[in-house]
Design a protein around this motif. Structure first.
Motif, mmCIF file in Angstrom:
data_model
loop_
_atom_site.group_PDB
_atom_site.id
_atom_site.type_symbol
_atom_site.label_atom_id
_atom_site.label_comp_id
_atom_site.label_asym_id
_atom_site.label_seq_id
_atom_site.Cartn_x
_atom_site.Cartn_y
_atom_site.Cartn_z
ATOM 1 N N GLY A 152 27.151 40.047 34.120
ATOM 2 C CA GLY A 152 26.311 39.113 34.865
ATOM 3 C C GLY A 152 24.891 39.626 34.976
ATOM 4 N N PHE B 253 26.871 41.851 46.839
ATOM 5 C CA PHE B 253 27.622 40.653 46.475
ATOM 6 C C PHE B 253 29.049 41.004 46.073
ATOM 7 N N VAL C 261 34.121 34.033 44.496
ATOM 8 C CA VAL C 261 33.134 33.644 43.489
ATOM 9 C C VAL C 261 32.117 32.676 44.095
ATOM 10 N N THR D 158 27.897 33.243 45.390
ATOM 11 C CA THR D 158 26.974 32.461 44.564
ATOM 12 C C THR D 158 26.060 31.607 45.427
ATOM 13 N N GLY E 235 23.615 33.848 46.940
ATOM 14 C CA GLY E 235 22.678 34.244 45.895
ATOM 15 C C GLY E 235 21.675 33.149 45.585
ATOM 16 N N LEU E 236 22.148 31.881 45.557
ATOM 17 C CA LEU E 236 21.243 30.766 45.278
ATOM 18 C C LEU E 236 20.171 30.669 46.349
ATOM 19 N N ALA F 206 22.336 33.139 39.672
ATOM 20 C CA ALA F 206 23.574 32.631 40.270
ATOM 21 C C ALA F 206 24.786 33.115 39.483
ATOM 22 N N LEU F 207 24.666 33.095 38.146
ATOM 23 C CA LEU F 207 25.794 33.561 37.340
ATOM 24 C C LEU F 207 26.041 35.050 37.594
ATOM 25 N N THR G 170 25.485 36.695 40.355
ATOM 26 C CA THR G 170 26.167 36.887 41.637
ATOM 27 C C THR G 170 27.604 36.404 41.559
ATOM 28 N N ALA G 171 27.860 35.329 40.813
ATOM 29 C CA ALA G 171 29.233 34.846 40.684
ATOM 30 C C ALA G 171 30.105 35.917 40.029
ATOM 31 N N TYR G 172 29.594 36.527 38.959
ATOM 32 C CA TYR G 172 30.343 37.600 38.290
ATOM 33 C C TYR G 172 30.555 38.769 39.246
#
Lengths: 350, 291
Positions: free
Chosen positions: A67, A85, A112, A116, A119-120, A232-233, A235-237
């Protein structure tokens, strides 16, 4: 992430085997299959349980690093909030699975989605200003989250540490070996997703943004949108990696989610090579497994506590100074003498 | 009255610490365009050296601080010589990541060189208070505040009125043009790294009596100093200093009147909201980019 170029441009006359060999998804699947075989093969070959554990963490950190690689490699932004995160993901997974009893999938989903969203929000504030601010703001968010993990006892059990247990998946109770397989599957899925992302329409925008932000903006690429997407990706990872970390180790302490973890993840990306998927996994192995498996066993300096930090720090500096492409650059350097002929399909229509 | 004055004086003390650290960051940023994330950990390293010399060699504090100055200058020279000046081709992100690598090197090296036991660093002036309109301020507090203010003012004087300051400002505005004008920009950059090291060391020595000297004792200072630069804007030298004092005052009052646990965190959130409305900081100018 350049691994797929040969597959695209390969001449159609080539055999199926060589085409499969050059297909990125096939490579990921073979890699994942080998990883899934590792626990059973390992016990036959006398692989120690602690070694398996270390390798499991390499897989988990690889997910977080992939990520960050997307973020750093395409938008040139650094996030110092990876550990925060990840920690948020870990505690959310534990809270949903153990305290609320909602099971594995809800835990992972929350781990997840919620980081995110956070993070956004952070990204919207900091990316509107200047890229450099993202590092400072995420550093601060990470400190705030760390403080939250220490103080919010009903959620995290504070410094005493949150305990969890292996989840049951599809009615099957997992253990250490099967959790390793789960991590491997997750890593392969993340690798494929990353590959598809950077080779799709999104990837073209990211590439345009990388070579010149101003030019990309002039071509109608909404820079803020894509930077925000990359962050965002990332933080999702990181959230996913945090959830897997929790289920693999079965516990989480606030002290785990400190600045060093974020710095280590950056080191994995830098050492592995920007925009390289397999390189990132190799980087995670070098930064996390080599100190655990090799440096700690060395006779005199092995007992020194700060050694892994110095190892990663010096590697970061040396790689940026001499091998800006990371492990991928080193690999190309080794491979070059054997590859005299230029890539044949370069001029062919794709 | 003393309920306002007392925390205000206390915050001026921490504000001086943040201001010194922030000055180091902004000087490095202006002369070599590197976001100096390792300012805190380099300060930590030389601050720990001061504590080590004091505790293990038995030197008096002022001599230990002199040793600290030497260590800080040597570190600044070393970093610039060995790494930064060889990075002319690296991107801005590359340089940023280099300082992140430096954090790890210094944090790993400090316990190896100075031992893992936490150390204590005493105040310069151990005791004594002054009463000021119902509020108390220790002599050491007065010393800290005046060191911070005097160094900041001295630096502004040097920057604005001397030839060296002119060289630094010229390098800051354009490295290439400054070199064409015959300014030894390499030496300016080298000096600014050493100066940042000394400022970080002073910040460490000033904050150390309130905490124990461990590898992470400068983390809060680092975050606060970075935010001081963000709040004050990266375009001027005095902006970050104003930002540092504002941060210290705001954090102290929020801790006192809102929440003792979450005060600092709340303050950072407020700064983020503020930046939404003034993205370039308090004294920032609009940032223009050429194609």
């Amino acid at each position: 992430m350049t691994t797929a170029t040969p597959a695209r441009t390969a001449a159609p006359t080539k055999g199926l085997a060589s085409r499969l060999l050059h297909n990125a998804h096939a490579q990921f699947l073979v890699f994942g299959l080998l990883l899934c075989l590792l626990p059973s093969l390992g016990s036959a070959l006398g692989l120690k349980a602690s070694t398996l554990q270390t390798l499991g963490f390499v897989l988990i950190y690889s997910i977080a690093a992939l990520g960050l690689n997307l973020l750093l490699g395409y938008s040139g932004l650094v996030s110092l909030g990876t550990s925060g995160f990840m920690g948020l993901g870990a505690y959310l997974a534990a809270y949903l699975q153990d305290d609320l009893g909602l099971g594995f999938w809800c835990g992972v989903l929350a781990a997840v989605v919620i980081p995110t969203v956070v993070g956004l929000l952070v990204g919207v504030v900091s990316l509107r200003i200047r890229g450099i601010y993202l590092a400072i703001v995420t550093l601060c968010v990470s400190e705030i989250l760390l403080k939250t993990f220490e103080q919010l006892e009903w959620f995290t059990k504070g410094t005493a540490g949150k305990q969890s247990h292996y989840p049951s998946l599809f009615g099957f109770q997992t253990g250490r070996a099967s959790m390793f397989v789960v991590c491997a599957v997750a890593l392969v899925l993340v690798m494929m997703l990353t590959h598809n992302t950077v080779h799709g329409q999104l990837g073209r925008a990211l590439h345009a943004m990388r070579s010149s932000e101003v030019a990309a903006r002039a071509m109608g690429v909404n820079i803020l949108k894509y930077k925000l997407f990359a962050f965002a990706l990332a933080t999702a990872y990181a959230g996913l990696a945090g959830a897997l970390y929790l289920f693999f180790l079965k516990s989480s302490y606030p002290s785990t989610w400190n600045l060093f973890l974020s710095l280590n993840v950056i080191a994995m990306v830098v050492v592995g090579g920007l925009r390289s998927i397999f390189g990132t996994v190799a980087g995670a192995f070098i930064i996390f497994a080599v100190p655990e498996l090799v440096l700690k066993k060395l006779p005199v300096i092995g007992d020194v506590s700060g050694l892994p930090y110095i190892f990663s720090g010096i590697l970061i500096i040396l790689v940026i100074m001499f091998f800006p492409q990371g492990m991928k650059g080193v690999a190309d350097l080794v491979r070059r003498p054997f590859q005299r002929r230029p890539a044949s399909g370069k001029g062919a229509p794709a | 009255m003393d309920q306002v004055l007392q925390p205000l004086l206390r915050s001026l003390e921490t504000g001086s610490v943040y201001a010194l650290a922030a000055l180091g960051i902004i000087i490095v940023w202006r002369t070599s365009l590197v976001m100096h994330f390792a300012q805190g950990s380099m300060g930590m390293f030389s601050g720990t050296a001061v504590a080590y010399v004091l505790n293990h060699w038995g030197l008096p504090l002022w001599q230990a601080v002199l040793v600290g100055v030497v260590v800080a200058i040597a570190l600044g020279f070393l970093v610039d010589f060995a790494v930064i000046r060889r990075l002319k081709r690296a991107t801005a992100v590359g340089k940023e990541i280099i300082t992140l690598g430096l954090i790890m090197v210094f944090l790993g090296a400090a316990p190896i060189i100075f031992g893992t036991d936490p150390m204590l660093l005493p105040k310069f002036i151990p005791s004594g208070d002054v009463s000021l309109g119902g509020a108390n301020l220790s002599y050491n507090g007065i010393l800290n505040i005046s060191v911070g203010v005097l160094i900041a003012l001295g630096l502004f004087f040097v920057l604005q009125k001397t030839k060296i300051g002119l060289a630094i400002r010229a390098t800051a505005s354009s490295d290439q043009t400054a070199r064409l004008m015959g300014i030894p920009t390499r030496r300016v950059t080298l000096m600014s790294w050493a100066l940042a090291g000394v400022l970080g060391m002073l910040a460490a020595v000033m904050i150390a009596p309130t905490v124990t000297v461990t590898p992470t004792f400068m983390n809060t200072v680092q975050v606060a100093a970075l935010f001081a630069c963000v709040l004050g804007g990266f375009q001027t030298f005095y902006g970050p200093v104003i930002g540092a004092y504002l941060i210290a005052v705001a954090a102290n009052f929020l801790k006192l009147y809102v929440s003792s646990v979450w005060g600092e965190q709340l303050m950072y959130l407020l700064i983020l909201v503020f930046l939404l409305f003034r993205p370039n900081g308090l004294i920032g100018k609009t940032y223009l980019q050429k194609v």
